[in-house]
Scaffold this motif. Sequence first.
Motif: not given
Length: 270
Positions: A126, A51, A239
């Motif tokens: 994401q 992300g 992430q």
Amino acid sequence: MRNLFFHSAYLLLAIVALSAAAGAQTTPAANSRNSKASTQAGIPDLSGDWGNPVGLGGGGFIIGDPSDKKAGTPEDPTPYQPWALAKLNSERPENGPHATFENTTDPRLKYCDPVGVPRIYLVPTQFRFVQTPDIVYILYQYGPTWRPIAMNRSHRPDPDPTWWGDSVGKYEGDTLVIDTIGFNDKTWLDHVGRPHSEELHLIERFRRINHDTLQMDLTFDDPKAYTKTWTGRKIFALQHSGFDDAYACSMSEYEHFRQSIVDPVTAPKK
């Protein structure tokens, strides 16, 4: 058609489940060993949820100047064809020098149309790669949606134009290269409204710079909309917040946002 829908949905759920299970059962040490083994086998390790780096938001593609505030102005280095520049400057997008939510022309906000690529990488959600020998799947949290990238084969002959195009891929050293044609002309390239035609030929190159950083390099080739080939780049961070939540475009939510946020701000003062 209904059976095809349920088959596709089942396949997507199976892919997500297998990917999550593999991640849950693998220790950091095993991840390191698997990463080295994959790289040595000619398959770079792109695992993880990717992300936007903290603080950068959705951002834009770096095309000479990382700011979208110059889009369509004389300082914009994008090599537009005249009609493409005029169309860009006629749009009412959410970002850029013409940013507004009032009477928007953004097909994502106005119709909940698919955002397509590469714009989906600017949405602050994401994505994840699921790498198999024949197909690399890209799972996007926004939508939610997914793309199949057929590996080591040619494009279908004369593919019908679609939102996501016809994508084929290959590995070049530590890089996944995705080659896509067969787009329709209904999506924007980014949040400021840069257009494209059905002749768009997009190359995405994904390379893991280090364990926590993924670099995407883009090549845009669209002679109908741009006078020459141009490039872009975006950096993503690994992430750790999980991939459980899905984010869907909803006309009812946007209408609530417009009534509660946009209209009070834009209404003429008495």
